[in-house]
Design a protein around this motif. Structure first.
Motif, mmCIF file in Angstrom:
data_model
loop_
_atom_site.group_PDB
_atom_site.id
_atom_site.type_symbol
_atom_site.label_atom_id
_atom_site.label_comp_id
_atom_site.label_asym_id
_atom_site.label_seq_id
_atom_site.Cartn_x
_atom_site.Cartn_y
_atom_site.Cartn_z
ATOM 1 N N LEU C 79 0.814 -1.307 -0.037
ATOM 2 C CA LEU C 79 -0.062 -0.047 0.207
ATOM 3 C C LEU C 79 0.929 1.456 0.058
ATOM 4 C CD1 LEU C 79 -2.535 1.476 0.080
ATOM 5 C CD2 LEU C 79 -2.816 1.022 2.473
ATOM 6 N N THR C 80 1.705 1.041 0.770
ATOM 7 C CA THR C 80 3.058 2.297 0.875
ATOM 8 C C THR C 80 3.365 2.632 -0.374
ATOM 9 O OG1 THR C 80 3.382 2.041 3.223
ATOM 10 C CG2 THR C 80 4.916 3.108 1.810
ATOM 11 N N LEU C 83 0.771 4.082 -2.918
ATOM 12 C CA LEU C 83 0.615 5.350 -2.723
ATOM 13 C C LEU C 83 1.729 6.400 -2.970
ATOM 14 C CD1 LEU C 83 -1.122 5.103 0.729
ATOM 15 C CD2 LEU C 83 -2.056 6.167 -1.317
ATOM 16 N N GLY C 116 3.146 -0.235 12.102
ATOM 17 C CA GLY C 116 2.578 0.468 13.180
ATOM 18 C C GLY C 116 3.337 1.193 14.117
ATOM 19 N N ASN C 118 6.162 3.421 13.123
ATOM 20 C CA ASN C 118 6.598 4.662 12.465
ATOM 21 C C ASN C 118 5.965 5.883 12.933
ATOM 22 O OD1 ASN C 118 4.752 2.992 10.852
ATOM 23 N ND2 ASN C 118 4.843 4.843 9.327
ATOM 24 N N ASN C 121 4.427 9.518 7.963
ATOM 25 C CA ASN C 121 3.755 8.722 6.791
ATOM 26 C C ASN C 121 5.050 8.325 5.872
ATOM 27 O OD1 ASN C 121 2.693 7.919 4.392
ATOM 28 N ND2 ASN C 121 0.857 9.126 5.015
ATOM 29 N N PRO C 122 5.334 6.876 5.655
ATOM 30 C CA PRO C 122 6.291 6.431 4.746
ATOM 31 C C PRO C 122 6.243 7.227 3.481
ATOM 32 C CG PRO C 122 5.436 4.788 6.065
ATOM 33 C CD PRO C 122 4.448 5.734 6.259
ATOM 34 N N ALA C 123 5.007 6.888 2.728
ATOM 35 C CA ALA C 123 5.175 7.415 1.533
ATOM 36 C C ALA C 123 5.492 8.680 1.293
ATOM 37 C CB ALA C 123 3.594 6.964 1.076
ATOM 38 N N PHE C 273 -6.601 9.357 1.413
ATOM 39 C CA PHE C 273 -5.676 8.041 1.496
ATOM 40 C C PHE C 273 -4.599 8.342 2.215
ATOM 41 C CE2 PHE C 273 -8.503 7.445 -1.987
ATOM 42 C CZ PHE C 273 -8.936 6.001 -1.995
ATOM 43 N N ILE C 274 -4.408 9.840 2.311
ATOM 44 C CA ILE C 274 -2.924 9.647 3.084
ATOM 45 C C ILE C 274 -3.105 10.127 4.596
ATOM 46 C CG2 ILE C 274 -0.958 11.269 2.969
ATOM 47 C CD1 ILE C 274 -1.321 10.383 -0.021
ATOM 48 N N ASP C 277 -4.030 7.594 7.075
ATOM 49 C CA ASP C 277 -3.147 6.527 7.697
ATOM 50 C C ASP C 277 -3.291 6.547 9.002
ATOM 51 O OD1 ASP C 277 -1.263 4.943 8.126
ATOM 52 O OD2 ASP C 277 0.406 6.045 7.782
#
Ligand SMILES: Cc1cc2nc3c(=O)[nH]c(=O)nc-3n(C[C@H](O)[C@H](O)[C@H](O)COP(=O)(O)O)c2cc1C
Ligand SMILES: Cc1cc2nc3c(=O)[nH]c(=O)nc-3n(C[C@H](O)[C@H](O)[C@H](O)COP(=O)(O)O)c2cc1C
Ligand SMILES: Cc1cc2nc3c(=O)[nH]c(=O)nc-3n(C[C@H](O)[C@H](O)[C@H](O)COP(=O)(O)O)c2cc1C
Ligand SMILES: Cc1cc2nc3c(=O)[nH]c(=O)nc-3n(C[C@H](O)[C@H](O)[C@H](O)CO)c2cc1C
Ligand code: SF4
Ligand code: SF4
Ligand code: SF4
Ligand code: SF4
Ligand code: FES
Lengths: 495, 178, 349, 225, 191, 206
Positions: C79-80, C83, C116, C118, C121-123, C273-274, C277
């Motif tokens: 998913l990451t 996105l 869970g 982090n 937001n990684p993306a 969507f972001i 998260d």
């Protein structure tokens, strides 16, 4: 009457009911078992103390153990027979520890003690009613098993505005309250009126979830021309929990750390009302209770009236045994009930159900990492943040978990039920609560031992001091004597 | 320019020195109240297992920071946690065996009534008189083990306290949550 | 070692892979639209992102000696990467996707301990990293619907061929550039902006951010499935629209109106969507509302006054940083207690 | 005795490294390490101050009273720093332009005061000098490593512009690792600085753990033989 | 007015002392494990930084400059800062024991917080006016406090996360600081 | 008195810190004396080096001393003059442009005839990799100005190609070159306007 104003319950979940498995089956009475195992502790508070010895013959309904201390309850012989053991038997408790139990060999005769029937129970004084309820060994049958007499007395002295009868039965599978309301509505309503009379309540509400229309109808029919009001509540777990039903029916909240009596409310289970009616009207102590036998692994789910002390395996045999191997056996409902492994555990006053569940019914998976989705927060009826509490507990910071409201958690399990990561949240909370209690006990003990140690040190110091003083005194005396002698000698010499 | 530089800075320095001296003199903090507070937290059985001659020594060492908060075996994990909280440090408690609660028990058959255990018990948890069997008061015993050491017949033993319905509680879940 | 299971003995039929799968499903329409709009290069980019994320995650998890399968199966890494791919310029070269995906799953997620754990937001962390490191590649947009053939696409994605003739500017970038020349908004927007195109998504922009309607539908689907709640998205849209409306009313030639803002850039993708998260957003409804409002406001501020034409990614990261504080101060009221946590007073009768 | 010096050396270089173990002097560490050369320059300047301050403070330690200890140390250090600042400005002007503000900040480089407090004020002049030197070298090495990593990843070169610092004879140090490198800007910008330090810290930890594990394994073996 | 506001925002957000100028990192890393500590440190720093910029400006313009002894700047500044810290400590202790409880232990640490000296020197370098200097100092302090609090919040949550052993503690702290700096780059070009 | 006792005394602390301050400030004063000249020289050399970059050719005066200040609406401009045999052959001054991320400082050298001798960017905040091609270290772009004057190209061509001029822009970064071109053009216009002052033709002797 159905149109009473309802208030909103926050949080809550909708577990699949599965009540139809057992709801349509009439209450049946279990055949008399050979041996009954009656634990001395079936209630909140101190265990009862036995008043019989091995070898004694007892009659049905005879007092075999008396309440000990302020919070406790008496226990009566469920049938007539011989006491064959006063020893340990496996507890109906997840620990499976052996607990003190009276074992009764039934003689099959069911010889009753003499029971006092009362024609007009409303002629009794409220105090008398409470005393009789206490003598009958009645405890709350809604699950908490708090001694009912005590609750009546406390409520009467602090004053009760509203009596709420809890017919919620929000746990999936369980239908024993449903059945008892359908089949014994008249008795229940009389019991309710007795309780209301005993605490001088002005308003009486019976809250029943709307997934039990027959029970609602039966209770309504029985309460025509009485002050008892039957209210249908939306079906949602944990509607039946005391604090939640109060919130939904009255809009009030029980202050944290307080009791419903603080806001003028008393809550009792409908089955408790039936037991009260039986005790007052017919002088019958609490000897049996309704138990729901259900679950996907039970062949013939049903409701039975079982004597206290009946080993669970007899109930299962009565329900024609297993349809398939059970993945898990549970006492009580699936949301708050407790797993057991030894089917020899006895039915006790708080046993509302015996469930044999299949793996697919349980639907539990290996825990995965929490994604902080906050579903658990939305589900919590108390407004707690399970995700935050659990992360503190995992990091062994129980104090922080308490700051987040750990002590307000009612252990309803809604959060664990909805967690997509299948984290055993309530398990963490109960671990933490237990650990905190243990710490508290250690602390108390430490304080006590510290006092002892201080006292001992002081004593030793005192003894030392006294010894030293005595020695000094002796020395002084000796010296004085010597001086005197010397002086005398000198005087003599002078002379 | 050279002179002004030197003079002005010297002046600045002198004044500041005086100021600091004054500050140090009038704003001194007496003693260390921490020691007393720490001592309060320790079990107080003065058993010496920590390697100090009694809890006060342990408290002093803790206040200086020269020992770890896990020093007190009788206090176990609970005390270590309290100490860590008081000192505002994060203690590594993994090493502290959450020691199973234990208690001294006297085997009546072999007790000869020598009173040695009675004399060493720091909390007066053992009762008895010469030549008589001694008994342990459960509530007062801290499981310090001193009696075990002195008993000539090995009749005093520390035994784990069996779990009861009152003391049992759920274990900590150990799922792989990483 | 307790063989006894704690209650409850019933569980809702939910799981992490199901949650992630639902989100992927909700993203699919907008993604397919992006594929159709920008053609093969977009598909290449998307595939490269996913593959890099999967391999990279497998590698680091393996290195830590943890089981790889459950980590990959939970779907969060995919998913990451998905996105991230949606927020990249569609003709970006392959190494942008690889670097971004690796950064997202390694620095954005696994060094914190995985799913869970982090804080950012990684993306978005990866996107911001790419933007500041490779501004040229990250701001080279193409005009839509010139979809090149498959072979050409390989040249674009894997050999970084210049996109002669296809280059275009994104709306926000164009406006920013025009402002530096002292050109007013009317003139800058004319010919560049038509609401119906923006709504349908035929415009220059990142791979998956253009189709406002499809993103909205995906978001509503997630709300219906109770994967997300309305609080954060609505708050973010408000956070952008309200100041835009105000300032547009004051000076229409300098401040774009709410519709321009709502339909441009990554706002729709971001809002549904972001910022939703779960890991990196606050966990109470009220907190999420504040979070969304902050994201929206910061996006608008950065777009309007900042150096970068688009601010969604920065706004999200900045609010991620504030999330623990929001969580600390915004808590639900506990039953039987007041807002401050003191027990309610006992009022009888 | 030898052991003591070995200890001091090892502490300074690795075990108690200013940056990687004590986590002090972070500002100069992050601010100047966009290239290895800058790191080297800053490291050398700090080393000079550290060495001198340790020597001076250790030799006057009897005269200092506890109350004004810190101000005196700071004044001494400030003086040394000003001296270094002036010298760099006068004689290595190019480097001075690069290190700029951070030379002045050596004064508050917590590490220098820290060593004064923790070591120099309690030890003999020689020990203090050795400590200062080793801490300084450890610091310099850290800066060079951090700068090197950032420079290689960020611009594909190593020791670029070294001739400005060390004179043209050191121009040979200047290497281009990756020709035609596009540049990975992140590494040169502040965020990259933090991340590189974080990664290097983790690497050091892994190394330390490996070493510890080896030692544990080694001991029983020694006993067995 | 709006010019001053812009200056304040610029120093606090765009050119943040910690994340962009790299000043005051040691307390940023060291005192960010607990919220109380971070709050105390932020307040103490704000107080001292603002006072110290004023004091050093006066020193520079009324003593060093007239006498032409700017080369004593570092020395004089650091002494002044030490004095300001000491003075603050005494005043707070005298007037507000409660506040002293909160800030007390952080005050001495500030002497060696290079942000204070750094900002003072930057002010001189940029030849700022008195008002400008004061705002510069205050804005920087605000920026310091802001990132300090954000970072502390993040670290508190980090303490609960299951960070791999190689990264737990300081290393992940730096990575988070890096990501925080990355976010703050979004403010570039504002003001 | 013993040292130990002395240390506790208030006066001692004052004197100690004062003494240390005395010693150190004295030391610094001397050091300052010693380095002052070198620092000045280094700074001068620095400046000179940056000026001569845009002044190809030989001149016989000391650039740094031969300055003139122009009072412009946008602020004072300090111009340095390069002479041969007393005649001003070229001038150097700073111009400021505004790019993507703020001010871009340039120096430009202009010959007596008004032709650009050279342009260098001294400081800028443009994006590395995008806007930084204005540095000579990154690209030859600034050399494009050399030899240009206000008539060549013509006024409407003094712009980047995108705006119809003759100067290249960079891929994906038009704003930076646009800013520089505008600044340089402004510099030439300044020269035109102040030609007399700059070229020292008003009579004032050097
Ligand atoms: C989560 C939860 C669910 C409960 N559900 C029910 C229920 O469905 N029916 C019920 O009678 N009591 C239920 N109880 C127990 C009630 O809170 C309360 O103890 C009981 O109604 C009091 O009546 P009693 O004293 O007659 O048992 C529940 C308690 C909790 C904590
Ligand atoms: C979630 C998200 C975040 C983004 N963040 C940025 C950003 O911070 N800076 C930027 O220049 N572009 C960013 N982009 C790309 C822009 O949104 C967009 O492609 C570009 O600015 C043009 O938008 P327009 O077509 O509406 O003009 C982002 C895209 C997405 C999907
Ligand atoms: C992160 C980033 C950095 C930028 N840096 C610069 C720059 O240094 N110089 C510049 O002229 N434009 C810069 N830009 C702006 C755009 O790249 C450019 O102004 C815009 O695309 C117009 O240029 P074009 O006309 O060549 O397309 C930057 C944009 C972004 C997102
Ligand atoms: C509704 C929803 C939205 C998500 N949004 C993001 C996102 O924006 N960026 C991302 O890297 N992961 C996202 N994830 C996936 C996952 O939560 C993410 O990988 C974690 O942050 C990794 O710990 C999302 C998941 C869900 C359920
Ligand atoms: S429901 Fe489970 S996964 Fe979601 S936040 Fe709560 S604990 Fe975490
Ligand atoms: S178990 Fe506790 S935390 Fe979980 S939902 Fe019930 S009350 Fe809330
Ligand atoms: S071990 Fe604990 S109880 Fe015993 S003396 Fe030490 S501190 Fe006191
Ligand atoms: S020391 Fe041992 S033998 Fe002596 S009295 Fe105690 S228990 Fe008995
Ligand atoms: S070096 Fe800046 S605070 Fe430590």
């Amino acid at each position: 009457m159905l149109s009473a104003k309802l208030f909103k319950l926050r949080g809550g979940v909708h577990p699949e009911g599965r009540k139809n498995l057992s709801a349509e089956r009439h209450i049946r009475t279990l055949p008399l078992p050979q041996k009954l195992f009656v634990p001395l502790q079936q209630h909140i508070g101190a265990p009862a103390s036995p008043v019989v010895n091995v070898g004694d013959k007892v009659l049905k309904g005879q007092l075999i153990a008396v309440a000990q201390g302020a919070v406790s309850s008496s226990i009566h012989a469920p049938t007539s027979g011989v006491i064959v053991a006063l020893g340990d038997h496996v507890a109906p408790h997840p620990s499976g520890l052996p607990v003190p139990t009276i074992t009764l060999q039934s003689d099959g005769a069911e010889n009753w003690i003499a029971c006092e029937t009362i024609a007009d129970p409303f002629a009794l004084t409220p105090e008398d009613i409470a005393a009789r309820v206490g003598a009958a060994g009645i405890v709350g049958l809604g699950g908490a098993t708090f001694p009912s007499a005590l609750k009546l007395n406390l409520s009467r002295s602090s004053g009760v505005q509203t009596l709420i009868m809890n017919g919620g039965e929000c746990e999936p599978y369980l239908t024993c309250d449903d059945r008892i309301m359908r089949e014994r509505a008249a008795e229940i309503v009389e019991g309710i009126r007795l309780i209301a009379y005993a605490v001088a309540a002005q308003e009486i509400l019976v809250g029943i979830e709307d997934n039990k229309p027959e029970a609602i109808a039966a209770m309504q029919a029985a309460s025509v021309d009485t002050p008892v009001k039957v209210v249908a509540m939306p079906s949602m777990y944990p509607m039946g929990s005391e604090k939640q039903i109060i919130q939904v029916l009255t809009g009030k909240e029980v202050p944290a750390g307080g009791r419903p009596a603080d806001i003028g409310v008393l809550v009792h289970n409908v089955a408790t009302a039936y037991a009260v009616q039986q005790a007052i009207r017919f002088g019958k102590p609490l000897l049996s209770r309704l138990v729901t036998l259900s679950g996907g692994a039970i062949k013939t789910p049903c409701n039975v009236e079982a004597l206290i002390g009946t080993p669970v395996e007899e109930l299962i045999a009565f329900a024609d045994g297993y349809a398939q191997p059970a993945a898990r056996m549970v006492l009580g409902g699936p949301m708050m009930g407790q797993q057991f492994t030894n089917t020899n555990v006895p039915v006790v006053k708080g046993t509302s159900g015996v469930l044999a569940l299949t793996a697919s019914e349980i639907g539990q998976a290996e825990p995965s990492p929490c994604i902080r989705c906050s579903t658990c927060i939305r589900a919590c009826p108390v407004g707690l943040m399970p995700v935050e509490m659990v992360s503190r507990i995992r990091a062994s910071d129980l104090a922080a978990a308490v700051d987040f409201g750990l002590k307000d958690c009612i252990a309803c399990g809604s959060c664990s039920y909805v967690c997509p990561a299948h984290i055993p949240l309530v398990h963490y909370f109960n671990y933490a609560k237990g650990d905190l209690a243990a710490q508290e006990r250690t602390k108390l003990k430490q304080e006590a031992t510290k006092k002892l140690a201080d006292a001992r040190n002081e004593r030793i110091a005192r003894i030392e001091r006294e010894r030293a003083e005595a020695a000094a005194r002796r020395k002084a005396a000796r010296e004085a004597k010597a001086a005197k002698a010397a002086a005398e000698k000198a005087a003599e010499e002078v002379a | 320019m050279l002179l002004s530089a030197i003079v002005s800075l010297t002046l600045l320095g002198t004044i500041l020195g005086l100021l600091l001296g004054l500050a140090a003199r009038y704003l001194k903090v007496e003693g260390n109240p921490l020691v007393a507070e720490l001592e309060q937290l320790l079990p107080g059985s003065q058993c010496g297992q920590c390697g100090f001659p009694g809890c006060i020594g342990a408290a002093q060492a803790l206040a200086e920071g020269s020992v770890s908060v896990t020093l007190c075996p009788p206090g176990g994990r609970a005390v270590a946690q309290l100490l860590a909280a008081k000192l505002g440090i994060e203690a590594d408690l993994s090493g502290v065996a959450d020691n199973v609660p234990r208690i001294a028990e006297i085997k009546e058959e072999i007790c000869i009534g020598c009173t040695r255990c009675f004399k060493v018990c720091p909390t007066d948890a053992i009762m008895g008189a010469a030549q008589q069997i001694h008994v342990v008061f459960r509530e007062a015993c801290t499981a310090c083990g001193k009696c075990e050491e002195v008993c000539p017949t090995e009749s005093v033993k520390l035994q784990p306290i069996p779990a009861t319905l009152q003391s049992w509680y759920w274990n900590k879940p150990t799922g792989a949550l990483a | 070692m307790n063989p006894i299971a704690h209650s409850p003995h019933a569980h809702a039929p939910v799981s992490i892979p199901k949650v992630m799968g639902t989100v992927l499903l909700a993203l699919t329409p907008a993604t397919l639209f992006g594929f159709w709009l920008f053609g093969w290069p977009a598909i290449n980019l998307w595939a490269v992102s996913l593959i890099a994320a999967i391999l990279g995650e497998a590698f680091v998890v393996r290195m830590q000696g943890r089981a790889v399968r459950p980590v990959l199966m939970d779907g969060s890494g995919i998913l990451t990467a998905w996105l991230l791919a949606l927020s990249l310029p569609p003709y970006a070269p392959w190494w942008i996707a690889v670097l971004g995906s690796l950064f997202a799953v390694v620095v954005g997620k696994q060094v914190f301990g995985g799913l869970g754990q982090n804080l950012f937001n990684p993306a978005m962390a990866a996107r911001v990293m790419l933007l500041i490191s490779f501004p040229l590649e990250m701001t080279s947009w193409v005009a839509p619907a010139q979809a090149p053939g498959w072979l050409d696409s390989l040249r674009i994605t894997f050999m970084s061929q210049p996109l002669d003739g296809m280059a275009s500017a994104s709306l926000l970038g164009h406006v920013k550039t025009e402002f530096t020349r002292g050109v007013g908004l009317d003139q800058a927007l004319s010919g560049y902006y038509a609401p119906q195109h923006m709504l349908m998504g035929s415009r220059a922009g990142s791979l998956g951010e253009t189709a406002a309607v499809l993103l909205l539908i995906g978001g509503l689907f997630l709300i219906a499935r109770r994967i997300i709640t309305w609080h954060a998205p609505v708050a973010m849209l408000l956070g952008v629209a309200v100041p835009a409306l105000l300032f547009n009313a004051i000076d229409a030639n300098h401040y774009a109106g709410p519709l321009v803002h709502l339909l441009s850039g990554g706002l729709m993708l971001g809002a549904f969507f972001i910022i939703t998260d779960p890991v990196t957003s606050p966990n109470t409804a009220k907190g999420q509302f504040i979070f969304g409002l902050g994201c929206g406001l910061l996006t608008w501020i950065i777009r309007t006054w900042g150096g970068y034409p688009e601010g969604v990614a920065f706004a999200v990261m900045l609010m991620n940083a504030a999330t623990p504080l929001i969580d600390q101060f915004v808590k639900p009221r506990i039953y039987g207690r007041d807002r401050k946590g003191a027990a309610l007073s006992v009022e009888k009768r | 005795m030898n052991e003591k010096y070995a200890r001091i050396t090892k502490d300074g270089l690795w075990d108690n490294n200013v940056v990687f173990a004590q986590m002090l002097a972070l500002c100069p560490t992050l601010a100047v390490t966009s290239s290895a050369t800058n790191g080297l320059g800053m490291g050398l300047a700090s080393t000079a101050v550290l060495l001198l301050s340790n020597i001076i403070i250790s030799s006057v330690r009897q005269f200092i009273s506890a109350e004004v200890r810190i101000p005196v140390y700071i004044v001494l250090i400030a003086t040394l720093v000003t001296l270094v600042d002036m010298s760099l400005n006068a004689w290595v002007h190019e480097l001075y332009k690069v290190l700029g503000l951070f030379i002045a900040l050596i004064v508050v480089n917590c590490a220098i005061l820290g060593r004064a407090e923790a070591f120099a004020s309690k030890n003999s002049v020689f020990d203090a000098a050795l400590d200062g030197l080793m801490m300084g070298i450890g610091f310099t090495l850290s800066l060079v490593v951090i700068g090197g990593v950032r420079e290689i990843l960020g611009s594909g070169t190593l020791f670029a512009n070294a001739h400005l610092l060390l004179g043209s004879s050191f121009a040979f140090l200047e290497t281009t690792i990756v020709p035609d490198y596009k540049g990975f800007l992140l590494m040169i910008l502040p965020p990259g600085g933090f991340m590189v330090v974080g990664m290097l810290l983790a690497a050091k930890r892994v190394l330390d753990q490996r070493r510890a594990a080896r030692e544990v394994v080694a001991v029983p073996e020694a006993v067995a033989s | 007015m709006s010019e001053y506001l812009l200056l304040l925002l610029g120093t606090a957000l765009v050119n943040n002392v910690v994340l962009v100028k790299f000043l005051g990192l040691c307390p940023f890393m060291g005192v960010s494990k607990k919220m109380d500590g971070a709050l105390g440190m932020s307040m103490a720093t704000t107080f001292v930084l603002t006072l110290a910029t004023a004091a050093t400006w006066m020193l520079e313009h009324w003593l060093l400059m007239p006498l032409g002894i700017q080369y004593l700047r570092i020395l004089a500044f650091i002494l002044t800062i030490a004095a300001v810290v000491q003075f603050t400590e005494m005043v707070i202790r005298k007037t507000s024991p409660g506040l002293y409880q909160v800030l007390g232990i952080y005050l001495p640490l500030i002497t060696t917080n290079c942000a204070v000296l750094g900002i003072a020197l930057l002010n001189v370098q940029e030849k700022n006016s008195f008002m400008h200097s004061l705002l510069y100092g205050f804005g920087s302090a605000l920026g310091f406090s802001l990132v300090m609090l954000l970072f502390t919040g993040l670290r508190v949550r980090l303490a609960l996360a299951q960070v791999p052993p190689a990264f737990s503690g300081a290393p992940i702290g730096f990575v988070v600081a890096g990501l925080l700096a990355l976010s703050f780059m979004g403010f570039a070009g504002l003001a | 008195m013993k040292l130990e006792e002395l240390r506790g005394k208030l006066v001692y602390q004052g004197i100690l810190l004062g003494g240390v301050a005395l010693l150190t400030s004295a030391a610094l004063s001397f050091a300052s004396r010693a380095t002052e000249a070198d620092i000045k020289a280094a700074e001068a050399a620095d400046l000179k080096q940056s000026l001569t970059q845009v002044l190809p050719g030989e001149y016989d005066n000391d650039l740094l001393k031969d300055t003139v200040t122009l009072h412009e609406p946008g602020g004072d401009v300090l111009a340095y003059r390069a002479r041969r045999a007393g005649k001003v052959e070229a001038v150097v001054y700073r111009v400021t442009g505004y790019g993507y991320a703020g001010a871009i400082m340039c120096v430009m050298g202009v010959s007596r005839e008004g032709k650009i001798l050279g342009v260098r960017v001294i400081s800028h905040k443009e994006t590395p990799g995008l806007g930084d091609k204005i540095e000579t270290a990154k690209s030859n772009w600034v050399h494009a100005f050399e030899g240009k004057w206000l008539g060549e190209p013509t006024a409407d061509k003094w712009a980047v190609k995108k705006d119809g001029g003759i100067f290249d822009q960079f891929a994906g970064a038009t704003i930076t070159p646009r800013g520089v071109v505008k600044a340089v053009r402004g510099g030439l216009e300044l020269f035109d306007k102040e030609r007399a002052t700059l070229l020292d033709e008003t009579g004032a002797k050097p």
